[in-house]
Scaffold this motif. Structure first.
Motif, PDB file in Angstrom:
ATOM      1  N   ILE A 146       0.854  -1.234   0.117  1.00  0.00           N
ATOM      2  CA  ILE A 146       0.164   0.166   0.056  1.00  0.00           C
ATOM      3  C   ILE A 146       0.817   1.237  -0.007  1.00  0.00           C
ATOM      4  CG2 ILE A 146      -1.846   1.332   1.103  1.00  0.00           C
ATOM      5  CD1 ILE A 146      -2.691  -1.443   0.121  1.00  0.00           C
ATOM      6  N   GLY A 147       1.877   1.380   0.711  1.00  0.00           N
ATOM      7  CA  GLY A 147       2.820   2.382   0.856  1.00  0.00           C
ATOM      8  C   GLY A 147       2.433   3.386   2.099  1.00  0.00           C
ATOM      9  N   ASP A 148       2.549   4.708   1.656  1.00  0.00           N
ATOM     10  CA  ASP A 148       2.280   5.846   2.724  1.00  0.00           C
ATOM     11  C   ASP A 148       1.183   6.471   2.256  1.00  0.00           C
ATOM     12  OD1 ASP A 148       4.763   4.720   3.579  1.00  0.00           O
ATOM     13  OD2 ASP A 148       5.837   6.613   3.173  1.00  0.00           O
ATOM     14  N   LEU A 149       0.190   6.650   3.278  1.00  0.00           N
ATOM     15  CA  LEU A 149      -1.033   7.319   2.972  1.00  0.00           C
ATOM     16  C   LEU A 149      -1.129   8.685   4.132  1.00  0.00           C
ATOM     17  CD1 LEU A 149      -3.480   4.269   2.547  1.00  0.00           C
ATOM     18  CD2 LEU A 149      -2.136   5.482   0.723  1.00  0.00           C
ATOM     19  N   ALA A 150      -1.956   9.626   3.834  1.00  0.00           N
ATOM     20  CA  ALA A 150      -2.535  10.773   4.693  1.00  0.00           C
ATOM     21  C   ALA A 150      -3.826  10.956   4.615  1.00  0.00           C
ATOM     22  CB  ALA A 150      -1.604  12.030   4.513  1.00  0.00           C
ATOM     23  N   GLY A 151      -4.473  11.215   5.943  1.00  0.00           N
ATOM     24  CA  GLY A 151      -5.782  11.435   5.884  1.00  0.00           C
ATOM     25  C   GLY A 151      -6.196  12.638   6.737  1.00  0.00           C
ATOM     26  N   GLU A 152      -7.321  13.198   6.613  1.00  0.00           N
ATOM     27  CA  GLU A 152      -7.984  14.219   7.351  1.00  0.00           C
ATOM     28  C   GLU A 152      -9.428  14.319   7.397  1.00  0.00           C
ATOM     29  OE1 GLU A 152      -6.367  17.862   5.601  1.00  0.00           O
ATOM     30  OE2 GLU A 152      -7.145  19.183   6.909  1.00  0.00           O
ATOM     31  N   ILE A 153      -9.792  14.515   8.821  1.00  0.00           N
ATOM     32  CA  ILE A 153     -11.081  14.631   8.732  1.00  0.00           C
ATOM     33  C   ILE A 153     -11.629  15.862   8.851  1.00  0.00           C
ATOM     34  CG2 ILE A 153     -11.356  12.358   9.803  1.00  0.00           C
ATOM     35  CD1 ILE A 153     -12.010  13.660  12.559  1.00  0.00           C
ATOM     36  N   ALA A 154     -13.038  16.498   8.729  1.00  0.00           N
ATOM     37  CA  ALA A 154     -13.555  17.530   8.609  1.00  0.00           C
ATOM     38  C   ALA A 154     -15.195  17.550   8.447  1.00  0.00           C
ATOM     39  CB  ALA A 154     -13.045  18.388   7.592  1.00  0.00           C
ATOM     40  N   PRO A 155     -15.842  18.371   9.069  1.00  0.00           N
ATOM     41  CA  PRO A 155     -17.382  18.366   8.709  1.00  0.00           C
ATOM     42  C   PRO A 155     -17.897  18.359   7.468  1.00  0.00           C
ATOM     43  CG  PRO A 155     -16.501  20.206  10.371  1.00  0.00           C
ATOM     44  CD  PRO A 155     -15.512  19.596   9.641  1.00  0.00           C
ATOM     45  N   GLY A 156     -18.732  17.734   7.212  1.00  0.00           N
ATOM     46  CA  GLY A 156     -19.281  17.488   5.751  1.00  0.00           C
ATOM     47  C   GLY A 156     -20.560  18.290   5.626  1.00  0.00           C
ATOM     48  N   GLU A 157     -21.093  18.093   4.467  1.00  0.00           N
ATOM     49  CA  GLU A 157     -22.597  18.509   4.202  1.00  0.00           C
ATOM     50  C   GLU A 157     -23.591  17.800   5.227  1.00  0.00           C
ATOM     51  OE1 GLU A 157     -23.550  18.476   0.287  1.00  0.00           O
ATOM     52  OE2 GLU A 157     -21.864  19.813  -0.247  1.00  0.00           O
ATOM     53  N   GLY A 158     -24.598  18.502   5.534  1.00  0.00           N
ATOM     54  CA  GLY A 158     -25.528  17.893   6.325  1.00  0.00           C
ATOM     55  C   GLY A 158     -25.160  17.295   7.530  1.00  0.00           C
ATOM     56  N   HIS A 159     -24.178  17.939   8.250  1.00  0.00           N
ATOM     57  CA  HIS A 159     -23.595  17.644   9.596  1.00  0.00           C
ATOM     58  C   HIS A 159     -23.356  16.159   9.461  1.00  0.00           C
ATOM     59  CE1 HIS A 159     -25.429  21.123  11.379  1.00  0.00           C
ATOM     60  NE2 HIS A 159     -26.535  20.724  11.163  1.00  0.00           N
ATOM     61  N   SER A 160     -22.456  16.044   8.480  1.00  0.00           N
ATOM     62  CA  SER A 160     -21.907  14.384   8.314  1.00  0.00           C
ATOM     63  C   SER A 160     -20.312  14.774   8.569  1.00  0.00           C
ATOM     64  CB  SER A 160     -22.125  13.855   7.035  1.00  0.00           C
ATOM     65  OG  SER A 160     -21.190  14.939   5.724  1.00  0.00           O
ATOM     66  N   LEU A 161     -19.620  13.589   8.751  1.00  0.00           N
ATOM     67  CA  LEU A 161     -18.202  13.386   8.839  1.00  0.00           C
ATOM     68  C   LEU A 161     -17.568  13.091   7.472  1.00  0.00           C
ATOM     69  CD1 LEU A 161     -15.905  13.623  10.946  1.00  0.00           C
ATOM     70  CD2 LEU A 161     -15.994  11.168  11.372  1.00  0.00           C
ATOM     71  N   GLN A 162     -16.312  13.887   7.127  1.00  0.00           N
ATOM     72  CA  GLN A 162     -15.864  13.709   5.972  1.00  0.00           C
ATOM     73  C   GLN A 162     -14.437  13.337   6.227  1.00  0.00           C
ATOM     74  OE1 GLN A 162     -14.687  17.017   2.883  1.00  0.00           O
ATOM     75  NE2 GLN A 162     -16.572  16.165   1.999  1.00  0.00           N
ATOM     76  N   LEU A 163     -14.064  12.288   5.266  1.00  0.00           N
ATOM     77  CA  LEU A 163     -12.424  11.808   5.499  1.00  0.00           C
ATOM     78  C   LEU A 163     -11.934  12.033   4.166  1.00  0.00           C
ATOM     79  CD1 LEU A 163     -10.049  10.388   6.745  1.00  0.00           C
ATOM     80  CD2 LEU A 163     -11.283   8.139   6.179  1.00  0.00           C
ATOM     81  N   ARG A 164     -10.883  12.673   3.979  1.00  0.00           N
ATOM     82  CA  ARG A 164      -9.885  12.590   2.699  1.00  0.00           C
ATOM     83  C   ARG A 164      -8.848  11.837   2.884  1.00  0.00           C
ATOM     84  NH1 ARG A 164     -11.658  16.490  -1.218  1.00  0.00           N
ATOM     85  NH2 ARG A 164     -13.421  17.780  -0.468  1.00  0.00           N
ATOM     86  N   VAL A 165      -8.492  10.992   1.912  1.00  0.00           N
ATOM     87  CA  VAL A 165      -7.324   9.972   1.927  1.00  0.00           C
ATOM     88  C   VAL A 165      -6.478  10.368   0.536  1.00  0.00           C
ATOM     89  CG1 VAL A 165      -6.352   8.061   2.129  1.00  0.00           C
ATOM     90  CG2 VAL A 165      -8.483   8.458   3.384  1.00  0.00           C
TER      91      VAL A 165
END
Length: 253
Positions: A172-191
């Motif tokens: 897989i290697g090396d990954l980075a992720g970040e969480i933030a609020p999403g639309e409609g009070h959801s939780l969003q994760l970017r990888v």
């Protein structure tokens, strides 16, 4: 002027809370153990207010040692909560932070740090494929959730040198992720990838009703590697440029 009756009742309530907080943790867990049958705790000591345990097991998963301590906030802080510490950083599994109640019905986690090695995690979760390796470190600066969903979220993490063992044997290697609020009070994760054999950009969202959505692309850094292309086809349709387009939606059980 405060009446003597109000002062008396206030004193009785405070004394009752004090007595409850001093109850032995082992005695309290013995009373609730039939209702949390999958959970097993060893080496439990201390009181409800503060204590520690040697191991906590849930099914095949096992963590420990750990400790907790109730804290009341200073003015301007979130609210009453629990400072927790689980695991040993030198042993490859470590988590700490504070969780509690903010306001009337909101829950919060803040200042949480999670570190683990895949090898140490596999000792506690046998379902991880043998031969897997890698390390993970994440900081959850703030997470606030109420009846409407996610109100605030800030956190980031990195996975280094990840490899999935037999039978897949995938680097897989090396990954980075970040969480933030999403639309409609959801939780969003970017990888996204930092280094390794893949090029990856993924966005995942989780809504308060349990529905989720994953969107993104994954591609092999070497487009001539047939094994990588075959693995990509397990992810989703592969376009002419060699990218697998990921479009998944559903609801958590």
């Amino acid at each position: 002027m405060i009446s003597w009756r109000w002062q008396l009742w206030f004193g009785v309530v405070c004394y009752g809370v004090f007595l409850f907080a001093q109850l032995p943790a082992r005695w309290v867990f013995g009373r609730i153990e039939p209702f949390v049958a999958p959970v097993r705790v060893t080496g439990l000591s201390g009181s409800i207010w503060s204590g520690r345990f040697v191991t906590l097991e849930w099914g095949a998963a096992r963590v420990g040692p750990g400790s907790w301590r109730f804290v009341f906030p200073f003015p301007g802080e979130s609210g009453p909560g629990i400072d927790f510490l689980v695991g040993d950083e030198e042993a490859g599994l470590h988590a700490r932070g504070r969780a509690g109640v903010a306001g009337v019905s909101a829950l919060f986690v803040e200042g949480a740090v999670l570190k683990f090695s895949v090898a140490a995690l596999r000792e506690r979760i046998p379902m991880i494929p043998p031969g897997s390796r890698g390390s993970f470190q994440a900081t959850l600066e703030e997470l606030r959730v109420d009846g409407q969903g996610v109100r605030a979220a800030r956190g980031r993490g990195e996975a280094r040198d990840w490899f999935i063992g037999a039978p897949l044997r995938v680097e897989i290697g090396d990954l980075a992720g970040e969480i933030a609020p999403g639309e409609g009070h959801s939780l969003q994760l970017r990888v996204q990838e930092l280094a390794g054999p893949w090029r990856m950009k993924l966005v995942a969202g989780l809504k308060p009703d349990g529905s989720y959505r994953v969107r993104g692309t994954v591609a092999a850094r070497d487009p001539t590697d047939e094994r990588m292309l075959n693995l990509l086809r397990l992810v989703g349709p592969v376009d002419e440029s060699g990218q697998a387009i990921l479009r998944e939606s559903g609801r958590l059980p």
